[in-house]
Design an enzyme around this catalytic site. Structure first.
Site, PDB file in Angstrom:
ATOM      1  N   ASP A 187      39.307  32.971  29.309  1.00 56.06           N
ATOM      2  CA  ASP A 187      39.685  31.858  30.179  1.00 56.06           C
ATOM      3  C   ASP A 187      39.914  32.299  31.623  1.00 56.06           C
ATOM      4  OD1 ASP A 187      39.590  29.280  29.247  1.00 56.06           O
ATOM      5  OD2 ASP A 187      41.528  29.362  28.243  1.00 56.06           O
ATOM      6  N   GLY A 240      48.481  21.966  28.431  1.00 52.36           N
ATOM      7  CA  GLY A 240      48.385  22.938  29.503  1.00 52.36           C
ATOM      8  C   GLY A 240      47.583  22.297  30.616  1.00 52.36           C
TER       9      GLY A 240
END
Length: 371
Positions: A146, A208
């Site tokens: 990520d 998130g």
């Protein structure tokens, strides 16, 4: 035989999977196990032909058991599939890992050392790797990161205003949600080339949440920093916070490190502001004024940080939403856009997240390099 890859996205209490055909990246199967570690876990799975199964899992099911159920489902419906790799979303790649990589024992140890920087994610990501090793033998595991989409930020962007001694020890900004942002970049290049060449603020809004300033298909800046705690307020995470407040928690309130971590990661954000829930749908349906306050606060902060991202790329041609909130909570999107009208005219686009396809693409490239 049909060469395939199994893509896994492991969360703290969930395991999502997709089986892709390597050649054309068609999805052959997909599913999600939920409520892992809780009393009533379950898994929904489906095939490309529409076949669906609801699979009961044992109480307190862990990632090993969930992956075993995934493999059992695949075995029941295997149509001459040959699994070439298991592909994992790994949240933190640190400074070292900027491309997909085969997970060797040495790589695994390096990723495990990054767990303190992503305590809600990294241990669960790596638990899936361990489970795959045990259950799938010699099938290679490939990690996709990520952080990688942001890895080529310039020094003005990735540095904190700290002394060189601390910066040399890895205290810097990394950024996250990169797999999601890479998918948005790919969709823009194909469907909105005029925007792809321009100035885009992308908003990955879910439990998130972060923003990314993208120009010419490249990440220029992003709101998350060294850890997944920084930037926007999130479901249970505080987002940007005066570092002095953390010192105050230690020095004056007598809190220990675990108490501070729990407060900032688990009891803040929308949950902390509302005292009700971290779920936006629940808050939108509530008549409690605290729910409205939490949503207003979230919209304000997203808009403020979006203007911050626009400053990094000299303006904004499009605001692109993705993620659970970004895709499904229209009132939240509208409130954010309304606060940004002062920036002038810009397009507003919603793109469905597809991190798994990006991971399959990266794995295919990694396997080709290996061969």
């Amino acid at each position: 035989m049909i060469d395939t890859v199994l893509v896994l996205n492991a969360g703290s209490s969930s395991l999502k999977f997709q089986v892709f055909r390597v050649g054309d990246l068609d999805v052959l199967a997909r599913g999600k196990a939920v409520r892992l570690g809780e009393p009533e876990p379950a898994m929904d799975a489906s095939l490309a032909d529409g076949t669906r199964e609801r699979i009961a899992l044992p109480p307190a099911c862990d990632h090993d058991t969930a992956l075993a159920a995934v493999l059992a489902f695949v075995d029941r419906h295997d149509d001459a599939w040959r699994m070439k790799a298991v592909v994992h979303r790994i949240v933190h790649g640190g400074e070292r890992f900027v491309d997909a990589v085969v997970v060797t024992p040495e790589v695994f140890a390096a990723l495990e050392a990054l767990s303190p920087l992503a305590p809600l994610h990294q241990p669960h990501n790596l638990a899936a790797v361990t489970a795959a090793r045990r259950l799938m033998g010699d099938v290679p595991n490939i990690a996709c990161f990520d952080t990688a989409f942001h890895a080529r930020h310039d020094a003005l962007t990735h540095n904190f205003a700290l002394g060189q001694d601390l910066r040399d020890r890895g205290i810097r900004r990394y950024g996250f949600h990169g797999l999601s942002y890479q998918w948005l970049e790919m969709v823009l290049a194909e469907q909105h080339p005029h925007l792809h060449a321009g100035r885009v603020v992308a908003a990955h809004l879910g439990n998130g949440a972060s923003l990314c300033a993208i120009q010419g298909g490249r990440s220029i800046d992003t709101t998350m920093g060294m850890t997944t705690l920084d930037g926007l307020p999130m479901g249970t995470r505080c987002g940007a916070l005066d570092a002095g407040a953390v010192l105050y928690m230690f020095q004056s309130l007598g809190m220990n490190a675990q108490e501070v971590s729990d407060a900032l990661y688990e009891r803040s954000g929308l949950l902390g502001l509302s005292g009700l829930s971290n779920d936006v749908e629940t808050l939108l349906k509530s008549d409690d004024p605290r729910a409205r306050f939490a949503l207003d606060y979230f919209a304000l902060k997203v808009a403020q940080f979006a203007a911050f991202m626009a400053a990094a790329i000299g303006g904004i041609d499009a605001l692109v939403f993705t993620g659970g909130i970004g895709e499904h909570a229209a009132p939240v999107r509208d409130a954010i856009v309304e606060r940004l009208r002062f920036l002038g005219a810009f397009e507003v686009i919603v793109i469905k997240a597809n991190e798994e396809r990006v991971m399959a693409l990266q794995a295919r490239a990694c396997l080709a390099g290996e061969g």
